[in-house]
Design a protein around this motif. Sequence first.
Motif, mmCIF file in Angstrom:
data_model
loop_
_atom_site.group_PDB
_atom_site.id
_atom_site.type_symbol
_atom_site.label_atom_id
_atom_site.label_comp_id
_atom_site.label_asym_id
_atom_site.label_seq_id
_atom_site.Cartn_x
_atom_site.Cartn_y
_atom_site.Cartn_z
ATOM 1 N N GLN A 65 40.597 -25.782 11.182
ATOM 2 C CA GLN A 65 41.634 -25.815 10.325
ATOM 3 C C GLN A 65 41.183 -26.637 9.038
ATOM 4 O OE1 GLN A 65 41.308 -27.826 13.093
ATOM 5 N NE2 GLN A 65 42.466 -29.764 12.872
ATOM 6 N N ARG A 66 41.858 -26.472 7.800
ATOM 7 C CA ARG A 66 41.382 -27.254 6.735
ATOM 8 C C ARG A 66 41.430 -28.805 6.985
ATOM 9 N NH1 ARG A 66 41.453 -24.295 1.384
ATOM 10 N NH2 ARG A 66 41.051 -22.231 2.028
ATOM 11 N N ILE A 67 40.422 -29.427 6.684
ATOM 12 C CA ILE A 67 40.231 -30.940 6.622
ATOM 13 C C ILE A 67 40.223 -31.327 5.162
ATOM 14 C CG2 ILE A 67 39.068 -32.945 7.732
ATOM 15 C CD1 ILE A 67 40.438 -31.069 9.690
ATOM 16 N N TYR A 68 40.956 -32.222 4.992
ATOM 17 C CA TYR A 68 41.042 -32.822 3.421
ATOM 18 C C TYR A 68 40.329 -34.301 3.433
ATOM 19 C CZ TYR A 68 43.930 -28.765 2.737
ATOM 20 O OH TYR A 68 44.108 -27.382 2.371
ATOM 21 N N GLN A 69 39.753 -34.612 2.157
ATOM 22 C CA GLN A 69 39.129 -35.813 1.995
ATOM 23 C C GLN A 69 39.972 -36.321 0.651
ATOM 24 O OE1 GLN A 69 35.141 -36.066 1.405
ATOM 25 N NE2 GLN A 69 35.073 -38.029 0.853
ATOM 26 N N LYS A 70 40.512 -37.609 0.690
ATOM 27 C CA LYS A 70 41.108 -37.920 -0.829
ATOM 28 C C LYS A 70 39.851 -38.104 -1.838
ATOM 29 C CE LYS A 70 44.283 -41.075 -2.648
ATOM 30 N NZ LYS A 70 44.913 -40.351 -3.202
#
Length: 105
Positions: free
Chosen positions: A67-72
């Motif tokens: 799944q998409r993983i996000y980093q700030k």
Amino acid sequence: MGHKKVCLNCRKAFNQNADFTVKSGLICPECGQKIFEINHKFRPPKKSDLKAWEVSKYLIENGFLYQRIYQKVIGIDNLKSVSYPTSIDEAKQFVKKYKDQSILQ
């Protein structure tokens, strides 16, 4: 969008249409082991690429189903999509860093 059903034991992936009403059939027809429904964006390695399958297995078993993983992004109120790792060492760091985005939380 569909999902892929992936057998980590046989190192095979099968394309499947998304059917959220049916959760049966999560057993590999070839070996009888549990299979995983993975995001359609997963690109399975060649069956002979054992190191790449080791990375995929580690990620999947830790709740990262591609799944998409996000980093700030520092200094910006936006999130940046993160690429999945390609080595087992990177995968271990990835799991620690993004454990809050695992489906196993």
